[in-house]
Scaffold this motif. Structure first.
Motif: not given
Length: 135
Positions: A91-103
């Motif tokens: 994220l700090e390098a410019g990615a975007e999160i689409e789904d937070w961690p899933q188990e």
């Protein structure tokens, strides 16, 4: 058989920066008049290919390259030791999160996209990973 991974980017220096800072790969060399960057650090080299937006991906394609977020059934999974640390770094390098961690039974997964619209996942194994088949 040898496997190579090629990823189109519209800005090669930005691509190199993201894959170094966000994923921990390293620039091994530049090729073809600095239009291709070989990124190493994983099991298979990744080649970042400088391709301008709006260019045709093949001579037969009706579509044009577009670096907004796009969906494709092909994406890269990166196995990481610590999911939260990997997400934060990307994220700090410019990615975007689409789904937070899933188990899942085999571990945890988060879905992101790189700055060029390509999907990627981070996987943190649990136990034997995918049915005990870890290579």
């Amino acid at each position: 058989m040898e496997l190579l991974i090629n990823i189109d980017v519209d800005d090669l220096p930005r691509g190199i920066g993201f894959y170094q800072e966000g994923l921990g790969l390293r620039l091994s060399r530049k090729l073809f008049d600095d239009t291709v960057a070989e990124m190493t650090g994983g099991a298979t080299p990744i080649y970042l290919l400088a391709k301008p937006p709006g260019s045709r991906p093949t001579t037969r394609a009706d579509t044009r390259r577009d670096y907004r977020r796009h969906w494709t059934p092909v994406h890269l999974d990166f196995v990481v030791d610590n999911l939260e640390t990997a997400i934060e770094r990307a994220l700090e390098a410019g990615a975007e999160i689409e789904d937070w961690p899933q188990e899942f039974d085999w571990g945890r997964q988060a879905t992101l996209s790189d700055p060029f619209g390509h999907g990627l996942c981070f996987i943190e194994w649990r136990g034997q990973g995918y049915g005990g088949r870890r290579h």
